[in-house]
Design a protein around this motif. Structure first.
Motif, PDB file in Angstrom:
ATOM      1  N   VAL A 360       0.831  -1.268   0.046  1.00  0.00           N
ATOM      2  CA  VAL A 360      -0.043  -0.106  -0.047  1.00  0.00           C
ATOM      3  C   VAL A 360       0.951   1.268   0.067  1.00  0.00           C
ATOM      4  CG1 VAL A 360      -1.806   1.341   1.351  1.00  0.00           C
ATOM      5  CG2 VAL A 360      -1.829  -1.027   1.053  1.00  0.00           C
ATOM      6  N   LEU A 361       1.898   1.271   0.744  1.00  0.00           N
ATOM      7  CA  LEU A 361       2.627   2.499   0.959  1.00  0.00           C
ATOM      8  C   LEU A 361       3.750   2.711  -0.043  1.00  0.00           C
ATOM      9  CD1 LEU A 361       3.530   2.276   4.719  1.00  0.00           C
ATOM     10  CD2 LEU A 361       1.957   3.755   3.589  1.00  0.00           C
ATOM     11  N   GLY A 362       4.513   1.457  -0.601  1.00  0.00           N
ATOM     12  CA  GLY A 362       5.428   1.722  -1.739  1.00  0.00           C
ATOM     13  C   GLY A 362       6.584   2.546  -0.878  1.00  0.00           C
ATOM     14  N   ASP A 363       7.085   3.495  -1.572  1.00  0.00           N
ATOM     15  CA  ASP A 363       8.183   4.291  -1.276  1.00  0.00           C
ATOM     16  C   ASP A 363       7.724   5.462  -0.104  1.00  0.00           C
ATOM     17  OD1 ASP A 363       9.999   2.928  -2.585  1.00  0.00           O
ATOM     18  OD2 ASP A 363       9.702   4.255  -4.330  1.00  0.00           O
ATOM     19  N   ARG A 364       6.499   5.609   0.197  1.00  0.00           N
ATOM     20  CA  ARG A 364       5.929   6.505   1.152  1.00  0.00           C
ATOM     21  C   ARG A 364       6.222   6.062   2.580  1.00  0.00           C
ATOM     22  NH1 ARG A 364       0.019   7.440   0.430  1.00  0.00           N
ATOM     23  NH2 ARG A 364      -0.064   4.963   0.081  1.00  0.00           N
ATOM     24  N   PRO A 365       6.463   6.950   3.477  1.00  0.00           N
ATOM     25  CA  PRO A 365       6.827   6.568   4.686  1.00  0.00           C
ATOM     26  C   PRO A 365       5.456   6.129   5.505  1.00  0.00           C
ATOM     27  CG  PRO A 365       7.015   8.874   4.736  1.00  0.00           C
ATOM     28  CD  PRO A 365       6.840   8.333   3.169  1.00  0.00           C
ATOM     29  N   ASN A 366       4.440   6.859   5.140  1.00  0.00           N
ATOM     30  CA  ASN A 366       2.938   6.419   5.592  1.00  0.00           C
ATOM     31  C   ASN A 366       2.058   7.066   4.818  1.00  0.00           C
ATOM     32  OD1 ASN A 366       2.706   9.496   6.144  1.00  0.00           O
ATOM     33  ND2 ASN A 366       4.504   9.238   7.621  1.00  0.00           N
ATOM     34  N   GLN A 367       0.801   6.819   5.328  1.00  0.00           N
ATOM     35  CA  GLN A 367      -0.460   7.416   4.458  1.00  0.00           C
ATOM     36  C   GLN A 367      -1.108   8.359   5.149  1.00  0.00           C
ATOM     37  OE1 GLN A 367      -3.003   4.164   3.122  1.00  0.00           O
ATOM     38  NE2 GLN A 367      -2.464   2.780   4.674  1.00  0.00           N
ATOM     39  N   ILE A 368      -0.534   9.151   5.815  1.00  0.00           N
ATOM     40  CA  ILE A 368      -1.202  10.368   6.611  1.00  0.00           C
ATOM     41  C   ILE A 368      -1.927  11.432   5.855  1.00  0.00           C
ATOM     42  CG2 ILE A 368      -0.855  12.470   8.365  1.00  0.00           C
ATOM     43  CD1 ILE A 368       1.416  10.656   9.462  1.00  0.00           C
ATOM     44  N   ASP A 369      -1.619  11.228   4.657  1.00  0.00           N
ATOM     45  CA  ASP A 369      -2.231  12.410   3.650  1.00  0.00           C
ATOM     46  C   ASP A 369      -3.444  11.590   3.094  1.00  0.00           C
ATOM     47  OD1 ASP A 369      -0.826  10.186   2.174  1.00  0.00           O
ATOM     48  OD2 ASP A 369      -0.284  11.610   0.553  1.00  0.00           O
ATOM     49  N   ARG A 370      -3.519  10.493   3.541  1.00  0.00           N
ATOM     50  CA  ARG A 370      -5.238   9.775   2.991  1.00  0.00           C
ATOM     51  C   ARG A 370      -5.928  10.232   4.242  1.00  0.00           C
ATOM     52  NH1 ARG A 370      -6.803   3.409   3.008  1.00  0.00           N
ATOM     53  NH2 ARG A 370      -8.866   3.850   2.460  1.00  0.00           N
ATOM     54  N   GLN A 371      -6.835  11.061   3.787  1.00  0.00           N
ATOM     55  CA  GLN A 371      -7.913  11.399   4.560  1.00  0.00           C
ATOM     56  C   GLN A 371      -9.103  10.355   4.595  1.00  0.00           C
ATOM     57  OE1 GLN A 371      -7.650  14.367   7.061  1.00  0.00           O
ATOM     58  NE2 GLN A 371      -5.399  13.903   6.256  1.00  0.00           N
ATOM     59  N   ARG A 372      -9.529  10.190   5.782  1.00  0.00           N
ATOM     60  CA  ARG A 372     -10.905   9.273   5.614  1.00  0.00           C
ATOM     61  C   ARG A 372     -12.106   9.946   5.760  1.00  0.00           C
ATOM     62  NH1 ARG A 372     -10.714   3.832   6.131  1.00  0.00           N
ATOM     63  NH2 ARG A 372     -12.759   3.957   5.434  1.00  0.00           N
ATOM     64  N   ASP A 373     -12.422  11.061   4.823  1.00  0.00           N
ATOM     65  CA  ASP A 373     -13.321  11.825   5.034  1.00  0.00           C
ATOM     66  C   ASP A 373     -14.753  10.818   4.622  1.00  0.00           C
ATOM     67  OD1 ASP A 373     -12.164  13.997   5.601  1.00  0.00           O
ATOM     68  OD2 ASP A 373     -11.909  14.419   3.334  1.00  0.00           O
ATOM     69  N   ASP A 374     -14.577   9.681   4.228  1.00  0.00           N
ATOM     70  CA  ASP A 374     -15.715   8.796   3.769  1.00  0.00           C
ATOM     71  C   ASP A 374     -16.375   8.331   5.178  1.00  0.00           C
ATOM     72  OD1 ASP A 374     -13.180   7.582   4.145  1.00  0.00           O
ATOM     73  OD2 ASP A 374     -14.174   5.670   3.663  1.00  0.00           O
ATOM     74  N   VAL A 375     -15.522   8.301   6.328  1.00  0.00           N
ATOM     75  CA  VAL A 375     -15.943   7.628   7.658  1.00  0.00           C
ATOM     76  C   VAL A 375     -16.752   8.579   8.355  1.00  0.00           C
ATOM     77  CG1 VAL A 375     -15.110   6.743   9.797  1.00  0.00           C
ATOM     78  CG2 VAL A 375     -13.942   6.220   7.791  1.00  0.00           C
ATOM     79  N   THR A 376     -17.934   8.249   8.454  1.00  0.00           N
ATOM     80  CA  THR A 376     -19.056   8.955   9.558  1.00  0.00           C
ATOM     81  C   THR A 376     -19.581   8.087  10.604  1.00  0.00           C
ATOM     82  OG1 THR A 376     -19.395  10.445   7.602  1.00  0.00           O
ATOM     83  CG2 THR A 376     -21.030  10.647   9.627  1.00  0.00           C
ATOM     84  N   LEU A 377     -19.079   7.972  11.886  1.00  0.00           N
ATOM     85  CA  LEU A 377     -19.517   7.251  12.989  1.00  0.00           C
ATOM     86  C   LEU A 377     -19.985   7.861  14.187  1.00  0.00           C
ATOM     87  CD1 LEU A 377     -16.235   4.966  12.935  1.00  0.00           C
ATOM     88  CD2 LEU A 377     -18.581   4.380  12.082  1.00  0.00           C
ATOM     89  N   SER A 378     -21.083   7.460  14.679  1.00  0.00           N
ATOM     90  CA  SER A 378     -21.774   7.662  16.182  1.00  0.00           C
ATOM     91  C   SER A 378     -21.546   7.069  17.181  1.00  0.00           C
ATOM     92  CB  SER A 378     -23.074   7.939  15.686  1.00  0.00           C
ATOM     93  OG  SER A 378     -23.586   6.248  15.560  1.00  0.00           O
ATOM     94  N   ALA A 379     -21.783   7.483  18.324  1.00  0.00           N
ATOM     95  CA  ALA A 379     -21.588   6.824  19.528  1.00  0.00           C
ATOM     96  C   ALA A 379     -22.188   5.541  19.514  1.00  0.00           C
ATOM     97  CB  ALA A 379     -21.974   7.709  20.779  1.00  0.00           C
ATOM     98  N   ALA A 380     -23.321   5.214  18.782  1.00  0.00           N
ATOM     99  CA  ALA A 380     -23.731   4.342  18.759  1.00  0.00           C
ATOM    100  C   ALA A 380     -23.205   3.040  18.012  1.00  0.00           C
ATOM    101  CB  ALA A 380     -25.226   4.472  18.168  1.00  0.00           C
ATOM    102  N   ASP A 381     -22.334   3.491  16.965  1.00  0.00           N
ATOM    103  CA  ASP A 381     -21.499   2.641  16.306  1.00  0.00           C
ATOM    104  C   ASP A 381     -20.440   1.935  17.057  1.00  0.00           C
ATOM    105  OD1 ASP A 381     -22.616   3.035  13.648  1.00  0.00           O
ATOM    106  OD2 ASP A 381     -21.696   4.820  13.436  1.00  0.00           O
ATOM    107  N   LEU A 382     -19.924   3.019  17.963  1.00  0.00           N
ATOM    108  CA  LEU A 382     -18.670   2.364  18.701  1.00  0.00           C
ATOM    109  C   LEU A 382     -19.040   1.668  20.096  1.00  0.00           C
ATOM    110  CD1 LEU A 382     -16.719   5.704  19.356  1.00  0.00           C
ATOM    111  CD2 LEU A 382     -16.197   3.862  18.060  1.00  0.00           C
ATOM    112  N   LEU A 383     -20.593   1.546  20.138  1.00  0.00           N
ATOM    113  CA  LEU A 383     -21.203   0.621  21.148  1.00  0.00           C
ATOM    114  C   LEU A 383     -22.111  -0.229  20.492  1.00  0.00           C
ATOM    115  CD1 LEU A 383     -22.344   3.630  23.502  1.00  0.00           C
ATOM    116  CD2 LEU A 383     -20.272   2.341  23.947  1.00  0.00           C
TER     117      LEU A 383
END
Length: 504
Positions: A360-383
């Motif tokens: 996934v990373l290849g030569d990149r040190p990390n993937q911090i630049d990949r923003q997970r804006d597709d993730v929308t979670l509520s308290a109910a999801d965590l519980l």
């Protein structure tokens, strides 16, 4: 008796005393806050995102930049601080070795003092071990060293200040940083946090330590393990409190499961099936991981994946094949979710985990630049524990009893990381084992007769030498009152059986 004079020098003692006097009262206040919060949960409250810190969650801020030398953490290995483990882990090919004074360490005085010596020798690149069978020395390019001190709830009984046992957290951190701040001994993992206020305390400890020793602010960088259900609701706030000293968050999966049982296990909708059924793919665990990645990347921080506890077998090809397949699947899932790296417990798993992240990373040190804006979670999801598939079975109960007793016996004998049934077990997995039994008993999933029968079976199977462990395990798994941490009564037993004079 362990001679610690070379480790606990006059200056080191003075520094530890200063840390205790400055911060121990606040530590105890925060532990009292934990107890009060637990009482509210027992009274019907459920965790939720804090209204009073909404501005932090909604704000546009990032943590301070971290050094380039820790930019690539695609595979980290963890383990205790004994000399052989330190050398093998640093030589494993992993980017980071997290030397563990906490869940993988039985805190005998000998282990804690010798562990400090081992880490200093490792930073000096002089560490070696010569046995009749083999010589162990460092490779030219060893892993970067991170250190995990004990949690806020644990004491160090062998070192007292003003007649009071010192915090294990402050002792482990303070002694290591005092000895090694000039050797680049500045990277840490912080365990068991339950709130951003506990992160604030660590941040203030870091500031005090750096100022006292003449080290620039921000030199220390720490990754926080999100391994409690309460901390999962305060990830933004924890990063914000530590932003000058932050190196990211880690998905401490085993303690997280333990925390769910501990904090919410009195409610029937939070009864979990056999431990083996609680995978990272079940809804509440998947939600926790995805929120962690989203939170970290939004703030410019590393999101570190969880532990692969499988132990490859060099004798059984079938066991080895299955273990490697499971680890590969786990690490590929984490890399796809956006994690920047992951943990393993055994050197043979380093190439497997590294390959999953290389893809996934290849030569990149990390993937911090990949923003997970597709993730929308509520308290109910965590519980949403109720959506976890699986059953409570006799096999699961028997495994919990067997693992719990075997691990405790090893821990009481001075070994905090134990290979059992091709898994590396530490205090976190033992906590799950006894907590599940307690929870199952309370909700009628098993009976006390079931537990007593299986404990007797396992005791007969294991043979002599397990009496202390069996008695303690029975107390914490079947007692009327839930014991918050197994390691607290276990430490009482450990200290009681140590050689006379094993103290500072």
């Amino acid at each position: 008796m362990t001679d610690a004079a070379d480790v606990l020098t006059v200056d080191a003692r003075a520094f530890l005393v200063a840390l205790h006097r400055e911060f121990d009262d606040r530590r105890r206040e925060l532990l009292a806050d934990r107890a009060a919060r637990l009482a509210r949960l027992r009274g019907g409250e459920l965790p939720d995102f804090l209204a009073e810190t909404a501005s932090v969650r909604e704000g546009d801020w990032r943590i301070a930049p971290f050094p380039e030398e820790i930019g690539d953490r695609r595979c980290e290995i963890t383990g205790p601080v004994d000399r052989k483990m330190v050398i093998n882990a640093l030589n494993s090919g992993a980017r980071v070795f997290m030397a563990d004074f906490e869940d993988a360490n039985s805190p005998t005085w000998e282990n804690c003092v010798q562990g400090q010596r081992n880490l200093t020798d490792a930073l000096d690149r002089t560490i070696e071990l010569v046995t009749p069978d083999k010589e162990y020395r460092l490779v030219d390019d060893p892993a970067m060293l991170f250190v995990r001190p004990r949690g806020w709830h644990l004491d160090e009984r062998h070192f007292e200040v003003d007649g009071v046992a010192m915090s294990g957290s402050l002792f482990d951190f303070g002694l290591y940083f005092h000895r090694n701040h000039g050797r680049n001994g500045r990277y840490f993992y912080l365990p068991k946090l339950e709130s951003h206020l506990e992160a604030r305390l660590w941040n203030d400890v870091f500031g005090f330590a750096q100022d006292t020793l003449g080290v620039p602010r921000g030199t220390i960088k720490a990754t926080v393990l999100i391994e409690t259900i309460l901390a999962a609701f305060e990830m933004d706030e924890i990063l914000h409190e530590l932003r000058e000293h932050s190196a990211g968050l880690n998905a401490g999966r085993w303690d997280y499961i333990f925390s769910v049982i501990k904090k919410l296990g009195h409610r029937p909708e939070f009864v979990l099936p056999d431990r083996s059924a609680v995978t990272m793919a079940v809804p509440f665990m998947r939600a926790y991981c995805e929120l962690l990645v989203k939170t970290c990347h939004r703030r410019g921080a590393h999101a570190m994946g969880g532990m692969a506890a499988f132990i490859p077998s060099r004798r059984d090809p079938d066991v080895n094949r299955i273990a490697l397949e499971k680890v590969t699947e786990d690490k590929e899932r984490e890399a796809a979710q956006g994690f920047d790296g992951t943990w393993v417990a055994h050197p043979d798993l380093v190439p497997v985990a590294t390959a999953a992240f290389d893809a996934v990373l290849g030569d990149r040190p990390n993937q911090i630049d990949r923003q997970r804006d597709d993730v929308t979670l509520s308290a109910a999801d965590l519980l949403d524990v109720a959506a976890t598939p699986g059953d409570v079975t006799e096999e699961g109960l028997r495994n919990n009893v067997s693992v719990g007793i075997q691990y405790l016996a090893a821990w009481l004998g001075g070994n905090g990381a134990v290979a059992i049934n091709n898994l590396m077990e530490d205090a976190a997995t033992a906590e799950i084992s006894r907590s599940q039994i307690w929870q199952w008993l309370r909700h009628g999933a098993v009976t006390i007769d079931d537990v007593r029968r299986i404990v007797a079976d396992e005791a007969d199977h294991l043979g002599p030498g397990f009496d202390r462990a069996r008695i303690l395990f029975d107390e914490v798994a079947t007692g009327d009152d839930y014991v918050e941490f197994l390691t607290v009564p276990a430490y009482d037993d450990l200290v009681a059986h140590e050689p006379t004079g094993a103290t500072a």
